[in-house]
Design an enzyme around this catalytic site. Structure first.
Site, short mmCIF file in Angstrom:
data_model
loop_
_atom_site.label_atom_id
_atom_site.label_comp_id
_atom_site.label_asym_id
_atom_site.label_seq_id
_atom_site.Cartn_x
_atom_site.Cartn_y
_atom_site.Cartn_z
N ILE A 80 2.82 1.41 -3.62
CA ILE A 80 2.09 1.57 -4.89
C ILE A 80 1.55 3.00 -5.00
O ILE A 80 0.83 3.46 -4.12
CB ILE A 80 0.95 0.54 -4.99
CG1 ILE A 80 1.57 -0.86 -5.14
CG2 ILE A 80 0.04 0.84 -6.17
CD1 ILE A 80 0.57 -1.99 -5.14
N ASP A 127 -5.40 35.02 -35.24
CA ASP A 127 -6.06 36.04 -36.05
C ASP A 127 -5.43 37.38 -35.74
O ASP A 127 -4.84 37.55 -34.67
CB ASP A 127 -7.53 36.16 -35.63
CG ASP A 127 -8.39 35.08 -36.22
OD1 ASP A 127 -7.97 34.49 -37.21
OD2 ASP A 127 -9.48 34.85 -35.67
N ASN A 147 1.53 6.96 4.24
CA ASN A 147 0.93 6.94 2.90
C ASN A 147 -0.41 7.65 2.86
O ASN A 147 -0.71 8.39 1.93
CB ASN A 147 0.75 5.48 2.47
CG ASN A 147 0.29 5.38 1.05
OD1 ASN A 147 0.96 5.90 0.17
ND2 ASN A 147 -0.84 4.76 0.82
N ASP A 158 1.20 12.21 3.27
CA ASP A 158 1.82 12.19 1.96
C ASP A 158 1.11 13.00 0.89
O ASP A 158 1.74 13.68 0.09
CB ASP A 158 1.80 10.72 1.50
CG ASP A 158 3.12 10.35 0.94
OD1 ASP A 158 4.06 11.07 1.23
OD2 ASP A 158 3.17 9.34 0.22
N VAL A 213 0.83 -1.20 0.00
CA VAL A 213 0.00 0.00 0.00
C VAL A 213 0.87 1.25 0.00
O VAL A 213 0.60 2.22 -0.70
CB VAL A 213 -0.95 -0.01 1.22
CG1 VAL A 213 -1.69 1.30 1.33
CG2 VAL A 213 -1.93 -1.17 1.10
N ALA A 214 1.94 1.19 0.80
CA ALA A 214 2.79 2.38 0.89
C ALA A 214 3.55 2.62 -0.40
O ALA A 214 3.79 3.76 -0.78
CB ALA A 214 3.78 2.20 2.03
N GLU A 232 -0.89 4.82 -5.89
CA GLU A 232 -2.27 4.79 -6.39
C GLU A 232 -2.83 6.20 -6.61
O GLU A 232 -3.80 6.38 -7.32
CB GLU A 232 -3.17 3.97 -5.45
CG GLU A 232 -3.52 4.61 -4.12
CD GLU A 232 -2.38 4.53 -3.09
OE1 GLU A 232 -1.34 3.93 -3.42
OE2 GLU A 232 -2.51 5.08 -2.01
P1 ATP Z 1 -8.89 38.42 -38.92
O1 ATP Z 1 -9.00 37.24 -39.84
O2 ATP Z 1 -7.53 38.69 -38.45
O3 ATP Z 1 -9.91 38.45 -37.84
P2 ATP Z 1 -10.32 40.26 -40.58
O4 ATP Z 1 -11.34 40.73 -39.64
O5 ATP Z 1 -9.73 41.26 -41.48
O6 ATP Z 1 -9.10 39.67 -39.87
P3 ATP Z 1 -12.32 38.94 -42.03
O7 ATP Z 1 -13.33 39.32 -41.04
O8 ATP Z 1 -12.34 37.59 -42.64
O9 ATP Z 1 -10.89 39.07 -41.43
O10 ATP Z 1 -12.36 40.03 -43.18
C1 ATP Z 1 -11.70 39.84 -44.40
C2 ATP Z 1 -11.83 41.08 -45.26
O11 ATP Z 1 -13.21 41.29 -45.55
C3 ATP Z 1 -11.36 42.35 -44.58
O12 ATP Z 1 -10.00 42.60 -44.83
C4 ATP Z 1 -12.23 43.41 -45.22
O13 ATP Z 1 -11.64 43.83 -46.42
C5 ATP Z 1 -13.51 42.66 -45.52
N1 ATP Z 1 -14.50 42.92 -44.50
C6 ATP Z 1 -14.37 42.77 -43.16
N2 ATP Z 1 -15.50 43.08 -42.53
C7 ATP Z 1 -16.39 43.42 -43.47
C8 ATP Z 1 -17.76 43.83 -43.47
N3 ATP Z 1 -18.44 43.93 -42.33
N4 ATP Z 1 -18.35 44.10 -44.63
C9 ATP Z 1 -17.67 43.98 -45.78
N5 ATP Z 1 -16.41 43.60 -45.87
C10 ATP Z 1 -15.76 43.33 -44.74
#
Ligand code: ATP
Length: 891
Positions: free
Chosen positions: A281, A325, A713, A717, A278-279, A283
Site C-alpha cells: 500500500i 504587465d 518499505n 524505500d 503494508v509493503a 501510504e
Molecule cells: P503597466 O500596466 O504595464 O504596469 P503602466 O505603468 O503604464 O503599465 P499604469 O500605471 O496603469 O500602467 O499607467 C497608465 C497610464 O497612466 C500611463 O501610460 C501614463 O500615461 C499614466 N500614468 C502613469 N503613471 C502616472 C502618474 N504617476 N501620474 C499621472 N499619470 C500617470
C-alpha cells in the site's frame, strides 16, 4: 478606554505618546516591549511530541502494532521487537519530515508577510507590519493594508474597504475631523482599523492599538491556524491510494485464505498478509508530494518567486498563457526623461533651457504634480515621477524648494483607471508670473489621449489661447512619434482655481494644455530570452499594460512578444465584445494597451474558457480580482500593493518577468519529479506483489518474511523516493508543451512504466529466490533451502528497488550520460540503502532479527548482479521506446 475619534489629532498624539513629537528610538523600543509584536495570536502550533504520536494514527501502523502484539503472543518476540523498532524509526522520520515541511512553509509565509511605511528616525521607512507599535505614525496609500488601529492625522481623499470588520463592501470615505457623539465603528470616519485596506487616496494615521488589542483582534480572540489545503495532486493521489489500498487488502485477504488452506499456521499467515499489505500500500504518496513541494518552494524562493499557495506549484507546470504587465516586469522601470514637447516644439532633454518660460513652466509642473522624493540618495516613489524630479535636479532645480513656494493644498491621487493625477497649489514668490498671474492652480498630468479630452486651451509663447484642431493634430503626431520609439508619454495641463477649492474628478476639465514629456524605460535584458523560452515551451506570453498602444507595441516587438502590429489592441476594443466573441479574439492578440483592471479579468476568463491555465501579473489595488481569477496570480514584491500580494498565489521579489518563466520551469520539474518518485514507489511495490503471487501460484514457500517487507518499505524505500523528488532540471524541460491541466497523473503510459519496472524487479527477484531455494549455481556450499531462497529474494528485491531509482530519473535512457550521476541525494540514498541491506544480509548476528541466512561473497554478488540487471534492462526498453516515439513523430 480612550475614544480617539472624539479627540483632535493633537490630543490623540499627546494621549498616546505624551507629546506631538514622533516616537524616539527609545520609545519605540520600550513600547515594543510593553505592547509586544503587532500580531494576531494564532492557534497553538502542534508540538513535536504530538506530531510524533500522530504518526501512529495511520491505519497501517495500527495494523502493524496489532501484528507485533500477535507475534509476541505467538512467542515470536524478536519479530515483535523488530516491527516496533521499525515503526518507531518510521515515526521519527515522519516527524522530522513534517517539521521540516512546516518550517519551510512558515518561512515562506514570513517572506511574504505584509509591510508598512512607518515614520522612524526622521523619515518614512518600510518595516514588517508586525514591528509596528503603539504611537507610530504610519503612512497609507491605495493598495495598502491598514496594519493596526489608529486615528487619522492626515488625509488626501482616502477611501477604505472595511468590509472585513463591518460587512460594508463600499469604500468608506475618511475624514480627519473630530466626531462629537458616540458612534459605532463603521461611522468613525477619522479612524482606521487593522484588517481593512485603502482603495483610494493617501493619508497618515497614529497607531492607537496593535495585535490582539485591535478591533479584529477582539473579534477573533483566538484565530485557528488555517490548515493548508491539500493540492489537487494530493487529493488525486489520496483517492487513488485509497482505491489501491482496498484492492491490496482484498488481495492480501485472499492470500491469507490460501495460506491457511494450505496448512500454514494462522498466526504466520496473518503476519505475512499484514506485512505484504503494508509493503504494497503506497501510504507515503501524499507525504512525498508535501516534502517535494516544500523543498521545491524553498528553491523557488531563492530564485525570487515566493509561493503563497502550494497549489500554485502544480498549476505552474501546466501554465499555457502568461499575461504580464509591461512596466517594471518586462521593462526595467528605470525611467529617464528623453524629450519635452512645449510651445509646439520638440526639445531633447539635454537641450532644455530653464530660462525659457514654457520649458520652465512644464518642468515646475512636473515637479509639483509629483509625489516622489529622494532621501539619502534613495529614490522613493513611482519611477515615472522620479524621472521627472531627476531631470529637474540635473538642471539645478530643487524639488523641495519648489514645493515649498508652491504649496500643495489639495490633490486627486493617480489611479490607473482614470490615468490622471491632479494637485492644487497656492503659488507664492514670483511663481504666479509663470502661470499668467494665477495665485491658485490645479496641475493635472496623465495619459495623453485622456488629458487631450480635458483641455480646451493651450499655453503658447504668446500666452493662453483656445485649442485648435491643428494643435490637437500636432500633439497627437508628436505623441505617436514618441510612442513609436517605445517612449512613455505624459501630458501636462493646468487651470486657475479659487483659493480653498476642493477638486473632484469631474473638475479635471477645461484645462490649459502645457506640453508633453517623453520617458525611456528600456526592456529588461532577460526579458527577450525569457519570452523566447516561453514560446519554445508552448506558452503564450501576452503583454497587458496601462500604457499607450504604440509604446506598448514598440516594446513588445523589441522583446519578441509581438510580431505584427495587428496583434496589438486597446482595452476599450473588447468593451463591445461579448464573452464568446472575446474567446475567439484573444488568440490573435499579444498586446493589450490602455487596459483597466476589469479588462484583465475578462481576458483571463476568455483564455481559461479555452482550456488554458493562465498566469497573470498585477500590482495595483484594483488588480486583486484579476489575480484571484487567474490560475496563478502573480504579484510584484517591490512595487506591488499589499492587497495585490495578498490576492496572489506567487509573489516575485524582483518584479521580473524572467522569474515567472523560471518558476514555470520549476513547477514543471517538481511535477515531473513527483511523478518519478511515485513511479519508483509503485513499481517497487508492484514487483514485490508479483513475486508473492508467483510463489503462491506455484505453491512455493513464502518468498519473504514479514520483517523483510517492513525493512524495505519503512527503511530503504522513502529516501530514494524523496531524492527523486529533488532531481535537478534537465535541459529539455522547457522544450515540451505544457502538461494539460486536467491530465491525471496516472496515465496509461505512466501505468505501463510502473508495470514494466515491477515486472523487471519481479523477474530478478524470482531468479534469486529460485537459486537460493534450489541450491543452483552460486548457492554453493549452503545447498538450497527455503531460508536461503527468501534471504536472496529479500536482498534482490531491496537492492533492485535501489538500482531502479536510477531508472526512474527520466523517461529517456540516461545510463551513459552525465545525468545518471547528477543527483547527489539519489546516490546518497542508494549507498545508504545498500549499506543497510548488506549489513542485514551479511552480518551473521542479524540472522535471527531479519530472518535471513548470512550470505557469503558469491551469493551477495549474485544478489547485487541480478539487482543491477534492472538498469540495463529498463534502460534498453527506454531506448527502444524513444526510437519508436521518434519514428512515430517523423511519420
Ligand atoms: P503597466 O500596466 O504595464 O504596469 P503602466 O505603468 O503604464 O503599465 P499604469 O500605471 O496603469 O500602467 O499607467 C497608465 C497610464 O497612466 C500611463 O501610460 C501614463 O500615461 C499614466 N500614468 C502613469 N503613471 C502616472 C502618474 N504617476 N501620474 C499621472 N499619470 C500617470
Amino acid at each position: 478606554m480612550n475614544e480617539f475619534y472624539k479627540m483632535t489629532e493633537k490630543d490623540a498624539m499627546v494621549t498616546v505618546n505624551g507629546s506631538t513629537e514622533p516616537l524616539s528610538d527609545q520609545q519605540v523600543a520600550s513600547n515594543r516591549e510593553k505592547y509586544g509584536p503587532n500580531e494576531l495570536v494564532e492557534g497553538k502550533q502542534k508540538s513535536i511530541i504530538r506530531l510524533f504520536f500522530e504518526q501512529f494514527k495511520d491505519f497501517l501502523v495500527i495494523i502493524l502494532i496489532f501484528a507485533a502484539i500477535i507475534s509476541g503472543i505467538l512467542g515470536d518476540v524478536e519479530s515483535a521487537i523488530v516491527i516496533l523498532v521499525v515503526i518507531t524509526i518510521n515515526a521519527i522520520l515522519g516527524t522530522v519530515q513534517t517539521v521540516k515541511a512546516e518550517q519551510s512553509l512558515d518561512s515562506l509565509k514570513k517572506m511574504s508577510a505584509p509591510e508598512a511605511k512607518v515614520f522612524r528616525g526622521g523619515q518614512f521607512i518600510k518595516i514588517p507590519a508586525s514591528e509596528i507599535t503603539v504611537g507610530d505614525r504610519v503612512s497609507l496609500e491605495a493598495g495598502d493594508f491598514v496594519p493596526a488601529d489608529g486615528r487619522i492625522i492626515s488625509n488626501a481623499g482616502m477611501k477604505i474597504d472595511e468590509s472585513a470588520l463591518t460587512g460594508e463592501s463600499l469604500g468608506v470615505e475618511k475624514d480627519v475631523s473630530v466626531i462629537e457623539e458616540t458612534v459605532p465603528l463603521g461611522d468613525r470616519l477619522n479612524m482606521v482599523y487593522s484588517g481593512s485596506f485603502v482603495t483610494y487616496g493617501r493619508g497618515e494615521f497614529l497607531v492607537t492599538a496593535i495585535g490582539m488589542e485591535t478591533e479584529v483582534g477582539k473579534i477573533a480572540t483566538l484565530l485557528k491556524t488555517t490548515s493548508e489545503k491539500k493540492t489537487p495532486l494530493q487529493v488525486n493521489l489520496d483517492n487513488f491510494g485509497k482505491k489501491l489500498s482496498i484492492l491490496i487488502l482484498v488481495f492480501c485477504g485472499i492470500l491469507f485464505g490460501i495460506s491457511v488452506f494450505r496448512g500454514q499456521p494462522i498466526g504466520d499467515a496473518f503476519l505475512f498478509a499484514v506485512a505484504l499489505a503494508v509493503a504494497a500500500i503506497p501510504e507515503a504518496l501524499s507525504s512525498i508530494v508535501t516534502i517535494v513541494l516544500s523543498f521545491g518552494t524553498q528553491k523557488m524562493a531563492q530564485e525570487h518567486a515566493i509561493i503563497r499557495k502550494l497549489q500554485a506549484v502544480e498549476g505552474l507546470g501546466s501554465v499555457s498563457v502568461i499575461c504580464s504587465d509591461k512596466t517594471g516586469t518586462l521593462t526595467q522601470n528605470k525611467m529617464t526623461v528623453e524629450d519635452y514637447y512645449v510651445h509646439g516644439k520638440k526639445i531633447s532633454s539635454s537641450d532644455i533651457d530653464i530660462g525659457n518660460n514654457g520649458e520652465r513652466q512644464l518642468l515646475l509642473s512636473s515637479i509639483l504634480c509629483n509625489d516622489s522624493t529622494i532621501a539619502d540618495g534613495k529614490e522613493i516613489g513611482d519611477p515615472t515621477e522620479t524621472a521627472l524630479i531627476n531631470i529637474g535636479i540635473k538642471l539645478g532645480i530643487s524639488y523641495d524648494m519648489e514645493r515649498s513656494v508652491s504649496i500643495r493644498t489639495e490633490e486627486i491621487p493617480f489611479d490607473s483607471d482614470r490615468k490622471l493625477m491632479s494637485t492644487c497649489h497656492r503659488l507664492t514668490g514670483d511663481r504666479p508670473d509663470l502661470f499668467n498671474g494665477a495665485e491658485n492652480v490645479m496641475i493635472t498630468k496623465g495619459a495623453v489621449d485622456v488629458l487631450l479630452n480635458r483641455v480646451t486651451a493651450i499655453q503658447t509663447a504668446q500666452g493662453v489661447r483656445a485649442l485648435t484642431q491643428q494643435d490637437i493634430t500636432d500633439i497627437e503626431t508628436c505623441n505617436s512619434d514618441f510612442s513609436q520609439n517605445g517612449l512613455r508619454v505624459l501630458a501636462f495641463a493646468y487651470k486657475e482655481i479659487k483659493h480653498g477649492f476642493v477638486p473632484g474628478i469631474d473638475d479635471e476639465n477645461e484645462m490649459v494644455f502645457l506640453g508633453l514629456i517623453s520617458m525611456m524605460d528600456p526592456p529588461r535584458e532577460e526579458s527577450m530570452a525569457a519570452v523566447a523560452e516561453c514560446i519554445d515551451a508552448g506558452i503564450k506570453p501576452v503583454m497587458i499594460t496601462g500604457d499607450h498602444k504604440v509604446t506598448a507595441a514598440a516594446i513588445a516587438k523589441k522583446i519578441g512578444i509581438l510580431k505584427d502590429e495587428s496583434e496589438a489592441c486597446e482595452g476599450s476594443s473588447i468593451d463591445d465584445m461579448d464573452d464568446e466573441q472575446l474567446k475567439s479574439y484573444v488568440e490573435g492578440i499579444s498586446v493589450y494597451a490602455r487596459v483597466s483592471p476589469e479588462h484583465k479579468i475578462r481576458i483571463v476568463r476568455a483564455w481559461q474558457d479555452k482550456g488554458n491555465i493562465v498566469a497573470m501579473t498585477g500590482d495595483g489595488v484594483n488588480d486583486a480580482p484579476a489575480l484571484k481569477q487567474a490560475d496563478i496570480g502573480v504579484a510584484m514584491g517591490i512595487t506591488g500593493s499589499e492587497v495585490s500580494k495578498d490576492a496572489a498565489a506567487m509573489v516575485l521579489t524582483d518584479d521580473n518577468f524572467a522569474t515567472i518563466v523560471k518558476a514555470v520551469e520549476n513547477g514543471r520539474n517538481i511535477y515531473k519529479n513527483i511523478k518519478n518518485a511515485i513511479q519508483f514507489l509503485l513499481s517497487g511495490n508492484f514487483g514485490a506483489i508479483l513475486v508473492v503471487l508467483y510463489a503462491s501460484v506455484f505453491a512455493l514457500p513464502v518468498p519473504f518474511a514479514p520483517v523483510h517487507l517492513l525493512f524495505i518499505n519503512l527503511l530503504t524505500d522513502s529516501l530514494p523516493a524523496i531524492a527523486l523528488g529533488l532531481e535537478p532540471h534537465n535541459a529539455d524541460l522547457m522544450k515540451e508543451k505544457p502538461r494539460p491541466a486536467n491530465e491525471s497523473i496516472l496515465t496509461k503510459d505512466f501505468l505501463s512504466k510502473i508495470g514494466i519496472g515491477g515486472l523487471s524487479i519481479c523477474i530478478m527477484t524470482v531468479v534469486a529466490f529460485l537459486i537460493g531455494l534450489n541450491g543452483w549455481f552460486t548457492a554453493g556450499e549452503f545447498g538450497g533451502s527455503a531460508l536461503l531462497g527468501s534471504t536472496m529474494a529479500f536482498g534482490t528485491l531491496c537492492s533492485s528497488r535501489l538500482f531502479h531509482g536510477f531508472n526512474c530519473k527520466s523517461d529517456r535512457p540516461v545510463i551513459f550520460t552525465k545525468r545518471f550521476w547528477n543527483n547527489k541525494y539519489l546516490i546518497g540514498a542508494f549507498l545508504l540503502g545498500m549499506i543497510l541491506i548488506t549489513m542485514a544480509l551479511a552480518v551473521p548476528a542479524f540472522d535471527h532479527v531479519f530472518k535471513v541466512h548470512a550470505l557469503g561473497i558469491p551469493q551477495l554478488l549474485t544478489v547485487y548482479g541480478l539487482a543491477f540487471l534492472n538498469i540495463p534492462v529498463i534502460q534498453f526498453i527506454k531506448l527502444i521506446q524513444k526510437k519508436v516515439k521518434e519514428r512515430k513523430n517523423n511519420v
